[in-house]
Motif scaffolding. Structure first.
Motif, short mmCIF file in Angstrom:
data_model
loop_
_atom_site.label_atom_id
_atom_site.label_comp_id
_atom_site.label_asym_id
_atom_site.label_seq_id
_atom_site.Cartn_x
_atom_site.Cartn_y
_atom_site.Cartn_z
N LEU A 107 52.44 29.40 -62.60
CA LEU A 107 53.70 28.71 -62.34
C LEU A 107 53.53 27.22 -62.60
O LEU A 107 52.51 26.63 -62.20
CB LEU A 107 54.13 28.96 -60.89
N PRO A 108 54.51 26.60 -63.25
CA PRO A 108 54.36 25.21 -63.68
C PRO A 108 54.60 24.19 -62.58
O PRO A 108 55.24 23.16 -62.80
CB PRO A 108 55.41 25.09 -64.79
N PHE A 109 54.09 24.45 -61.37
CA PHE A 109 54.20 23.52 -60.26
C PHE A 109 52.88 23.51 -59.50
O PHE A 109 52.07 24.42 -59.63
CB PHE A 109 55.32 23.93 -59.29
N ARG A 110 52.69 22.47 -58.68
CA ARG A 110 51.56 22.47 -57.75
C ARG A 110 51.97 23.23 -56.50
O ARG A 110 53.12 23.12 -56.04
CB ARG A 110 51.15 21.05 -57.38
N LEU A 111 51.06 24.01 -55.94
CA LEU A 111 51.37 24.81 -54.76
C LEU A 111 51.83 23.93 -53.60
O LEU A 111 52.83 24.22 -52.95
CB LEU A 111 50.14 25.62 -54.34
N ASP A 112 51.12 22.82 -53.35
CA ASP A 112 51.50 21.96 -52.24
C ASP A 112 52.89 21.36 -52.44
O ASP A 112 53.67 21.25 -51.48
CB ASP A 112 50.47 20.83 -52.08
N ASP A 113 53.22 20.99 -53.69
CA ASP A 113 54.55 20.45 -53.96
C ASP A 113 55.63 21.49 -53.68
O ASP A 113 56.68 21.18 -53.09
CB ASP A 113 54.66 20.01 -55.42
N TYR A 114 55.38 22.72 -54.09
CA TYR A 114 56.37 23.77 -53.89
C TYR A 114 56.56 24.08 -52.41
O TYR A 114 57.70 24.21 -51.93
CB TYR A 114 55.97 25.04 -54.64
N LEU A 115 55.46 24.19 -51.66
CA LEU A 115 55.57 24.47 -50.23
C LEU A 115 56.29 23.34 -49.50
O LEU A 115 57.08 23.58 -48.59
CB LEU A 115 54.18 24.69 -49.64
#
Length: 326
Positions: A238-246
């Protein structure tokens, strides 16, 4: 007239799709029916277990899901490259995890010698299976049929468990993907079933949070991973950082609470800034994604490009996508 699945899924346009299955008459067949008092909540665990198991068999990865009382949301990624790289024997082994296969495939797995004509026939059959193992319709079929059989057996009845065919939406770009995933992960909060993402049972976001356990580098093996942007650490994901998404999901969930309606926090997640989505538009999509978007979802440019690739003459939903996603 509804479009066939073949016209709705085009890997040349996007590998990401949002699918929804609803119980017949939208009855609470996976939750507690307040009218009859019957509780079928245990079936939500059936669905979660099954959809994650199928992701280990198919070349289809689960990005997000939410198992509700009368419907199921799942965001899927079709990994066509992996399916095409599978060796001949691996395709057979994967197919045999769900089905008996054919007489020829069973003989081949037992090590019996096949004639040239038999081997050619088996090769043709394996290529059919390879295509099905990267097909969303087959994935959803294996999910829904299994649950329907178990539920009917438990209720000692026959008939439909799910409504007609599942709904499918193509997610054409990062904006559409982020909005849809958050919409799915926040379903229990909007329905009043959970106060926060980490307490939202039978969702991908809860699974990611619990698996993270303070270590931002670890991710569940049965979910499509976050690769970050730019994609530096992993070759795909997925083209996002996990921390950013959470952080985005947590922030959005706080805004969706009744006592926070319309409020916009000063600590706006940076992912919204990078995707250039207005906070008011984001919050609207977090509540109304499924009802507002009827077909493909993405920016106006993505919609036009996808319609050209898929041979669509009408650009359904273009105005809504342009207004909310640009």
């Amino acid at each position: 007239m509804p479009r066939s699945r073949k016209t709705q899924v085009a890997l040349s346009a996007t590998p990401y799709y949002h699918c929804v299955s609803r119980c017949v008459r939208r009855a609470f067949l996976c939750g507690k029916d307040t009218l009859t008092g019957q509780d079928f909540s245990h079936r939500r665990a059936w669905i979660e277990t099954r959809l994650l198991h199928l992701a280990q068999v198919f070349a289809v990865e689960v990005c997000a899901y939410a198992v509700m009382s009368n419907h199921v949301h799942v965001v899927l990624h079709i990994d066509q490259a992996t399916a095409e790289r599978w060796p001949f024997r691996e395709v057979i082994d994967q197919w045999h995890k769900l089905f008996k296969g054919s007489f020829l495939s069973q003989r081949y797995c037992r090590g019996e010698l096949l004639g040239r004509a038999e081997l050619n026939a088996l090769h043709q059959q394996v290529e059919v299976w390879r295509g099905r193992l990267q097909d969303i319709s087959w994935y959803m079929r294996c999910l829904n049929e299994d649950i329907a059989r178990k539920a009917n057996q438990e209720d000692n009845c026959t008939g439909r468990f799910w409504e007609g065919r599942f709904k499918c939406q193509a997610l054409l770009d990062e904006k559409a993907l982020a909005a849809c995933m958050a919409y799915v992960d926040l379903n229990p909060i909007r329905a009043g079933m959970a106060p926060s993402p980490e307490t939202s049972e039978f969702t991908a976001v809860q699974r990611r949070i619990l698996h993270r356990d303070g270590n931002s580098t670890t991710q569940p093996h049965d979910l499509h991973p976050f690769a970050g942007n730019p994609r530096e650490d992993m070759p795909k994901g997925l083209p996002f950082r996990l921390d950013d998404y959470l952080e985005l999901v947590d922030w959005t969930g706080r805004q969706l609470r009744d006592d926070k309606r319309g409020a916009v926090s000063n600590s706006l997640p940076p992912i919204l800034e990078r995707l250039a989505i207005e906070p008011k538009h984001w919050l609207y999509m977090s509540r109304h994604f499924e009802s507002r978007f009827k077909g493909m979802v993405g920016t106006a440019y993505s919609i036009k490009a996808a319609c050209t690739k898929m041979g669509y003459r009408r650009r359904t939903g273009l105005a809504d996508c342009r207004a909310l996603l640009g």
